[in-house]
Structure formats: structure tokens, C-alpha cells
Write an enzyme that holds these catalytic residues in place. Sequence first.
Site, PDB file in Angstrom:
ATOM      1  N   GLY A  48       0.954  -1.227  -0.053  1.00  0.00           N
ATOM      2  CA  GLY A  48       0.018  -0.120   0.042  1.00  0.00           C
ATOM      3  C   GLY A  48       1.013   1.187  -0.123  1.00  0.00           C
ATOM      4  O   GLY A  48       1.981   1.183   0.547  1.00  0.00           O
TER       5      GLY A  48
ATOM      6  N   GLN B 206       3.182  10.123   0.936  1.00  0.00           N
ATOM      7  CA  GLN B 206       4.392   9.287   1.059  1.00  0.00           C
ATOM      8  C   GLN B 206       5.165   9.707  -0.383  1.00  0.00           C
ATOM      9  O   GLN B 206       6.453   9.266  -0.289  1.00  0.00           O
ATOM     10  CB  GLN B 206       4.106   8.040   1.058  1.00  0.00           C
TER      11      GLN B 206
ATOM     12  N   CYS C 208       5.749   0.164   7.205  1.00  0.00           N
ATOM     13  CA  CYS C 208       5.394   1.122   6.419  1.00  0.00           C
ATOM     14  C   CYS C 208       6.506   1.587   5.443  1.00  0.00           C
ATOM     15  O   CYS C 208       7.482   1.363   5.867  1.00  0.00           O
ATOM     16  CB  CYS C 208       4.946   2.384   7.194  1.00  0.00           C
ATOM     17  N   LEU C 209       6.141   1.702   4.091  1.00  0.00           N
ATOM     18  CA  LEU C 209       7.282   2.052   3.299  1.00  0.00           C
ATOM     19  C   LEU C 209       7.931   3.226   3.442  1.00  0.00           C
ATOM     20  O   LEU C 209       9.364   3.595   2.999  1.00  0.00           O
ATOM     21  CB  LEU C 209       6.593   2.128   1.719  1.00  0.00           C
TER      22      LEU C 209
ATOM     23  N   HIS D  31      -4.597   1.804   7.345  1.00  0.00           N
ATOM     24  CA  HIS D  31      -3.313   2.276   7.456  1.00  0.00           C
ATOM     25  C   HIS D  31      -3.100   3.350   6.363  1.00  0.00           C
ATOM     26  O   HIS D  31      -2.579   4.481   6.689  1.00  0.00           O
ATOM     27  CB  HIS D  31      -2.267   1.129   7.144  1.00  0.00           C
ATOM     28  N   GLU D  32      -3.535   3.308   5.180  1.00  0.00           N
ATOM     29  CA  GLU D  32      -3.410   4.165   3.898  1.00  0.00           C
ATOM     30  C   GLU D  32      -4.416   5.275   4.204  1.00  0.00           C
ATOM     31  O   GLU D  32      -4.026   6.643   4.016  1.00  0.00           O
ATOM     32  CB  GLU D  32      -3.613   3.436   2.841  1.00  0.00           C
TER      33      GLU D  32
ATOM     34  N   HIS E   4      -2.903   7.630   6.562  1.00  0.00           N
ATOM     35  CA  HIS E   4      -1.625   8.592   5.945  1.00  0.00           C
ATOM     36  C   HIS E   4      -2.570   9.922   5.628  1.00  0.00           C
ATOM     37  O   HIS E   4      -1.855  11.014   5.452  1.00  0.00           O
ATOM     38  CB  HIS E   4      -0.973   7.933   4.936  1.00  0.00           C
TER      39      HIS E   4
HETATM   40 CO    CO Z   1       2.372   3.658   5.507  1.00  0.00          CO
END
Ligand code: CO
Length: 153
Positions: free
Chosen positions: A45, A50, A88-89, A130-131, A134
Site C-alpha cells: 500500500g 508518501q 510502512c514504506l 493504514h493508508e 496517511h
Molecule cells: Co504507511
Amino acid sequence: MIREILKFGDPLLRQKCAEVTEFDRELGILLDDMYDTMLKADGIGLAAPQVGVLKRVIVIDTGDSGRIELINPIIMSMWGSQYEPEGCLSCVGKRGIVKRPMHVRLKAQNRFGKPIKLHGKALLARAFCHETDHLNGILYEDKVIEWVEEDDK
Ligand code: CO
């Protein structure tokens, strides 16, 4: 095009993102870039902030889910609970246990502005939460109950 993924600590990750109103070619390029960037980073995701774009845009692909694009997502309902390690990326190499609902129903728009409704269970429900967080400047680290030791990497 692969875009740079911002890391925790970057103030852009703490902003509330704006609604998308133009469903134009630029949005399509953003979505394609985000998807390519997510796959290259081995993620499931990615949210637009991000990659430094403060818009309510998400891409998800858990493998089972296939490619999902969410514009202006709104969580309609959630039920059940799950406690699983999450990463998380924007924070590679760390994972922590986060409580999430087991089921999430949301509505959003696709890249052409058409309304869509989706139901996510387990990992997909987790990704939806989660997304979506963000987009409101909320990071999973805010919600970690316990950090998990990584034995590889
Ligand atoms: Co994330």
C-alpha cells in the site's frame, strides 16, 4: 516513473491531504507512478503524501486483492478486531503490532471519478485503515502497541 518515498520525520507526512476534484491525466500519472513505486519497494500500500503529494489518493495491492486505486476514500463502517505486525514504506525495517478492525467497508472514487464501494477483510482491512490514516497525517507508529523484533534484514 519511480518516485522518492518520504521517510518518517518528514513534515509532509503529518499534513491533512486535500480532496481530489480533478480526475485528469495528471491523476492517472500519479496513480501509475505510485503503483510502480510501491511494487519496486515491495509494499502492499502507498498513500500520495508518501511521495510528497498532499492529495487523498491511495494505491493498494495485497497480492490477493489485485490493484486497488482509492480516490477520496471514506470509511463507512468497521467491525471486529485484529492485532498483527504492521510496517510502512516510509519506515523500512521496523514493524509493530497495531490493533485494527477485521472488516472495513469504504466508499471512494476510481481514477475517472466514478463512485466505488469496497469491503476489506483481514490484511486488506488493515491496509484500508493504514493508508487512510496517511491522508490525515496519522502514522502507524502513533498506534503501535508493541514493536516487533526483526530477525532478518
Ligand atoms: Co504507511
